[in-house]
Scaffold this motif. Structure first.
Motif, PDB file in Angstrom:
ATOM      1  N   ASP A 153      51.688   5.760  11.045  1.00 32.47           N
ATOM      2  CA  ASP A 153      50.573   4.818  11.103  1.00 32.47           C
ATOM      3  C   ASP A 153      49.814   4.938  12.421  1.00 32.47           C
ATOM      4  O   ASP A 153      48.581   4.863  12.458  1.00 32.47           O
ATOM      5  N   LEU A 154      50.551   5.145  13.517  1.00 29.39           N
ATOM      6  CA  LEU A 154      49.908   5.274  14.819  1.00 29.39           C
ATOM      7  C   LEU A 154      49.079   6.550  14.900  1.00 29.39           C
ATOM      8  O   LEU A 154      47.955   6.541  15.432  1.00 29.39           O
ATOM      9  N   THR A 210      47.270  -4.272  10.710  1.00 27.70           N
ATOM     10  CA  THR A 210      48.116  -4.544   9.542  1.00 27.70           C
ATOM     11  C   THR A 210      47.284  -4.882   8.314  1.00 27.70           C
ATOM     12  O   THR A 210      47.699  -4.597   7.187  1.00 27.70           O
ATOM     13  N   ALA A 211      46.105  -5.482   8.501  1.00 28.99           N
ATOM     14  CA  ALA A 211      45.263  -5.866   7.363  1.00 28.99           C
ATOM     15  C   ALA A 211      44.623  -4.661   6.685  1.00 28.99           C
ATOM     16  O   ALA A 211      44.042  -4.790   5.604  1.00 28.99           O
ATOM     17  N   ILE A 247      50.519 -13.948  11.756  1.00 28.11           N
ATOM     18  CA  ILE A 247      49.178 -13.479  11.397  1.00 28.11           C
ATOM     19  C   ILE A 247      49.211 -11.997  11.033  1.00 28.11           C
ATOM     20  O   ILE A 247      48.581 -11.567  10.064  1.00 28.11           O
ATOM     21  N   LEU A 248      49.946 -11.216  11.813  1.00 23.09           N
ATOM     22  CA  LEU A 248      50.062  -9.788  11.522  1.00 23.09           C
ATOM     23  C   LEU A 248      50.735  -9.553  10.178  1.00 23.09           C
ATOM     24  O   LEU A 248      50.306  -8.695   9.391  1.00 23.09           O
ATOM     25  N   LEU A 249      51.786 -10.314   9.895  1.00 27.39           N
ATOM     26  CA  LEU A 249      52.480 -10.174   8.606  1.00 27.39           C
ATOM     27  C   LEU A 249      51.615 -10.668   7.460  1.00 27.39           C
ATOM     28  O   LEU A 249      51.675 -10.118   6.355  1.00 27.39           O
ATOM     29  N   ARG A 256      55.047  -0.706  10.546  1.00 27.77           N
ATOM     30  CA  ARG A 256      53.599  -0.963  10.516  1.00 27.77           C
ATOM     31  C   ARG A 256      53.216  -2.130  11.420  1.00 27.77           C
ATOM     32  O   ARG A 256      52.162  -2.106  12.056  1.00 27.77           O
ATOM     33  N   THR A 257      54.062  -3.147  11.475  1.00 25.49           N
ATOM     34  CA  THR A 257      53.761  -4.289  12.345  1.00 25.49           C
ATOM     35  C   THR A 257      53.882  -3.914  13.813  1.00 25.49           C
ATOM     36  O   THR A 257      53.139  -4.432  14.659  1.00 25.49           O
TER      37      THR A 257
END
Length: 560
Positions: A327-328, A398-399, A470-472, A426-427
């Motif tokens: 992801d990074l 994350t969104a 919020i991230l989750l 991912r988080t």
């Protein structure tokens, strides 16, 4: 001309997705409503912010009228609009001219390169006109009503409105094309796009600092003499601002007083925009297509030996680290993703530092700030916590985590990694980005407030803990409604309703939690406020984690 209009229509349709919207209305009702709901909700959600913006303009006009300086009002609105067009236009230009895949299909066709360049620019211009209308038209209306202008002012206002985005976009497009074609940067276009985007913002901020420093010299002038000069000469501020942005003078001279000379100034403004447009087309014909073709040439890397190949293939990473790394890397190697996710944590602290640098603080002021922190540490701590959480809420990491993979999301479904590893990996990317913002903020704050070790540890831990729900929630939204069908990486972020939903829901949730915890800590006991904040954040984090962990495997299989 017909070819240009047809291509412009094609590019606008591709960017805005009109054909897909109309097709879904008849053939795919579910997808149609997924597109329709954001088109209704987003404008409604932005209405309060727009009214605040208009109120600011009304107050600015009233203030300038009190000191007989309304002549500068339109120039201020013009400069603000130009600055925003440059900041957002950088990524629009890069996305349309260099990220879009349609150029690969158009190059082999018997189409003049000039027509492709003009059409792409016009498609960007249409989007910028919508943006400019929201930013600049209120200023035109407020000034026209306030000064009692008539029909001629309205006609000239429309003409000047049409010229506002052309000049900055044309010059910016030409500059980007010149940089992209340079042979010395061959093979490094992606990194250059990221650097160039931040350089554009740095340029705007540098101009702001320079302008503020020069304007700040007025503080050395006797205040009474300064006010007398302002009251006697109603164009003194206009002349000062015009020195920094000459084109703002043309706008002001055209619209401030409607005379025969207004037509001459308007014609001059139109001529300058035409010259800039022609220059952009000339540069594009000379360099654009060549830079695109060269960018498609992939430099062959060093061939690995058999032992090195086996070692690389046999290397195994932990599930969390594999997802985190994947992801990074996707975030870093795609400039539009990098800019939209990382820019906030750099730009916001920098803007605050620049704004504070304009305020000349005396040693007594510094002592007052430090005394306030000593007496009311809980207020400073909760302000910092809110600021840190803001970084987590505004990042779209994350969104858009699944949306950014697009049609390659099938890889995520095939790799043998548990839901737990997916969630944590991912988080963690979002937490790393948020941590950058926290570090930059703390560096800036240290110049004004000597935070104690307790405050540092407390604010950082609670800031990250408070952002986790919020991230989750953003991960939950993208898990349920991923935007995978896109032909331009910009759409995965810019056209993704998950980003907007996460932002508004997250801000509402954290605002309420901070208000309750802060009031409880202020009026009863600080540790009670910190404790309530920690407990609720921890519970919400566990709840979202359990929900996502339970449903993620099924949702991945149902990705469309």
């Amino acid at each position: 001309m017909k070819e240009i209009m047809a291509l412009t229509k094609l590019f606008i349709n591709e960017s805005w997705g009109f054909s897909k919207f109309l097709y879904n209305r008849t053939n795919n009702k579910k997808a149609f409503y997924k597109q329709l709901v954001p088109m209704i909700i987003v404008p409604i959600a932005l209405i309060p912010a727009f009214f605040m913006y208009v109120s600011f303009y009304i107050a600015l006009y009233a203030g300038l009228r009190m000191i007989n300086q309304t002549s500068v009002f339109l120039s201020v609105g013009y400069i603000l609009t130009i600055a925003l067009i440059i900041i957002f236009g950088i990524m629009y230009i890069l996305s349309e001219f260099y990220f879009s895949k349609n150029i690969e299909e158009l190059i082999p066709l018997p189409i003049l390169s000039r027509n492709i360049i003009i059409s792409k620019f016009l498609s960007i211009l249409v989007s910028e006109y919508v943006f400019t209308a929201l930013i600049f038209v209120p200023a035109l209306i407020i000034y026209g009503v306030g000064e009692g202008m008539g029909f001629v002012y309205a006609c000239l206002s429309i003409l000047m409105f049409l010229t506002v985005p052309v000049l900055p976009l044309a010059l910016l497009t030409a500059l980007i094309m010149l940089i992209m074609q340079s042979a010395s940067i061959k093979g490094r276009q992606d990194m250059l796009r990221i650097i160039f985007a931040f350089l554009g913002i740095a340029l705007i901020m540098s101009v702001q600092v320079w302008f503020g420093n020069h304007m700040g010299n007025a503080n050395n002038v006797d205040f009474q003499n300064l006010m007398n000069n302002l009251l006697k000469n109603n164009e003194s501020l206009l002349n000062t601002i015009g020195y920094f942005v000459p084109t703002s003078l043309l706008l002001a001279w055209t619209l401030n007083k409607i005379t025969l000379m207004s037509l001459a100034w308007a014609a001059s403004s139109v001529a300058i925009n035409i010259i800039a447009f022609a220059l952009m087309v000339l540069v594009g014909k000379r360099f654009y297509i060549k830079s695109i073709v060269r960018g498609k040439i992939i430099k062959k890397g060093k061939r690995l030996s058999q032992i090195e190949t086996q070692k690389a293939l046999g290397k195994k990473s932990h599930g969390v680290m594999a997802i985190f790394s994947m992801d990074l890397r996707l975030l870093l190697r795609t400039p539009i993703y990098f800019f939209n996710n990382v820019s906030v944590v750099i730009i916001v602290p920098a803007c605050l530092l620049i704004s504070l640098s304009f305020i000349k603080l005396t040693p007594e002021d510094f002592n007052s700030i430090r005394n306030f922190y000593t007496e009311m540490p809980i207020l400073v701590n909760f302000i910092l916590i809110a600021f840190f959480i803001f970084f987590g809420a505004t990042t779209a990491t994350t969104a858009t985590t699944f949306s950014r993979e697009g049609k390659a999301s099938w890889l995520t479904r095939m790799i043998p990694i548990s839901s737990k590893d997916q969630i944590i990996g991912r988080t963690s990317v979002a937490v790393i980005i948020e941590s950058l913002g926290i570090v930059f903020t703390l560096i800036g704050v240290s110049f004004y407030i000597p935070l104690t070790l307790l405050s540092l540890v407390l604010t950082v831990i609670l800031g990250i803990l408070g952002s986790l729900p919020i991230l989750l929630f953003g991960l939950f939204m993208d898990m349920n409604h991923p935007l995978l069908d896109w032909d331009n990486p910009q759409k995965a972020v810019k056209n993704n309703m998950n980003v907007v939903t996460t932002l508004f829901v997250g801000m509402a949730y954290i605002g309420l939690l901070l208000a309750v915890s802060g009031l409880l800590g202020y009026f009863i006991n600080p540790w009670l406020g910190y404790g309530l904040f920690s407990v609720i954040s921890g519970i919400m984090t566990v709840v979202f984690y359990k929900i996502i962990d339970k449903r993620l495997a099924v949702k991945l299989l149902n990705f469309e």
